[in-house]
Design an enzyme around this catalytic site. Sequence first.
Site, PDB file in Angstrom:
ATOM      1  N   ASP A  39      76.920  36.177 -16.044  1.00 35.11           N
ATOM      2  CA  ASP A  39      76.336  34.966 -15.460  1.00 35.11           C
ATOM      3  C   ASP A  39      75.988  33.924 -16.515  1.00 35.11           C
ATOM      4  OD1 ASP A  39      74.108  36.067 -16.663  1.00 35.11           O
ATOM      5  OD2 ASP A  39      72.850  36.050 -14.861  1.00 35.11           O
ATOM      6  N   ASP A  43      70.852  39.604 -20.995  1.00 32.26           N
ATOM      7  CA  ASP A  43      70.036  40.455 -20.125  1.00 32.26           C
ATOM      8  C   ASP A  43      69.787  41.801 -20.801  1.00 32.26           C
ATOM      9  OD1 ASP A  43      72.577  41.756 -19.745  1.00 32.26           O
ATOM     10  OD2 ASP A  43      72.997  40.337 -18.140  1.00 32.26           O
ATOM     11  N   ASP A 220      51.165  37.398 -29.289  1.00 33.50           N
ATOM     12  CA  ASP A 220      51.296  35.977 -29.568  1.00 33.50           C
ATOM     13  C   ASP A 220      49.922  35.313 -29.738  1.00 33.50           C
ATOM     14  OD1 ASP A 220      53.322  33.737 -29.602  1.00 33.50           O
ATOM     15  OD2 ASP A 220      52.022  33.003 -27.996  1.00 33.50           O
ATOM     16  N   GLU A 278      50.248  38.064 -34.156  1.00 34.86           N
ATOM     17  CA  GLU A 278      50.727  36.766 -34.620  1.00 34.86           C
ATOM     18  C   GLU A 278      49.511  35.872 -34.749  1.00 34.86           C
ATOM     19  OE1 GLU A 278      52.398  32.588 -34.053  1.00 34.86           O
ATOM     20  OE2 GLU A 278      52.006  33.739 -32.249  1.00 34.86           O
TER      21      GLU A 278
END
Length: 320
Positions: A39, A43, A220, A278
């Site tokens: 597509d 993935d 994060d 992070e």
Amino acid sequence: TNASPGNVGPVTEPAGEPWWKTAVVYQIYPRSFADADGDGIGDLPGVIGRLDYLAQLGVDVLWLSPVYPSPQDDNGYDISDYQNIEPVFGTLADFDTLVEQAHARGMRVVMDLVVNHTSDEHPWFVESRSSRDNPKRDWYWWRPPPSGMNAGDPGAEPTNWRSFFSGPTWDLDTATGEYYMHLFSRKQPDLNWENPEVRQAVYAMMRWWLDRGVDGFRMDVINHISKDPALPDGELPMGSTYAGGAVSFLNGPRIHEFLHEMHQEVFAGRDALLNVGEMPGVTVEQATRYTDPARQEVDMVFQFDHVSVDRAPDLWTVVP
């Protein structure tokens, strides 16, 4: 790499040293890595199909950029469901297969995790913004305009902070007449870590992934989760509309407490995990404190401040 030319072979770790100190970590951005279903979008089955290649490279740890459901306002760092997989990448069954097959090749899997903020489409925030008296209202940072000002007036934001993505760090919810904080995109409202219910919900989610076989997290902007509840205005530069508010949220007042609590609630008693924080803007001295094993906070500090050496304060202007 684990071995240099002419010295091929496994590295012998010093006695008692953690495994990750000699590990090679390979980041995968799934959207552009490998497309298994044709597509045009990478993935998880595509990653699975390249595991032998990664093992041949000498990879010890796969670090997956966010694969959770997301409106993709910030490349998946705006998470709308912490306990599922973005359908364009596959399914939870695909994820389980990836972890199983990586482990079979001696590789570990570390997930990118964002818990400073969620997507504004996350059910927690949908509830939080539904009314001022919703039980989840205090799961995010909501504030009225300053006394004497009306919501929506110029300069009526609760503080004068500048968002990392430009503009104010506050967005008005017209239905309830209050502003919510977003250090990043307006579609990324900040979680209120002062609320113990928020912290316990986050820890439960992290344990859920570890129980599925995940080997750790790259968290994060984790040194932004503790904010000064007083939310003082920042010093306004001459001629600027907004000020930096980092003094109130960068390595905030309870950050070490929160990270130690997370360690105790999520990682304690589990072996061979990797917990990476992070942490933009930390100094060497601060990083040493965060990673001191005796403090039980994070194993490693990750940052990329070096990419800002040619950037002006607004981040979008390149300078010599």
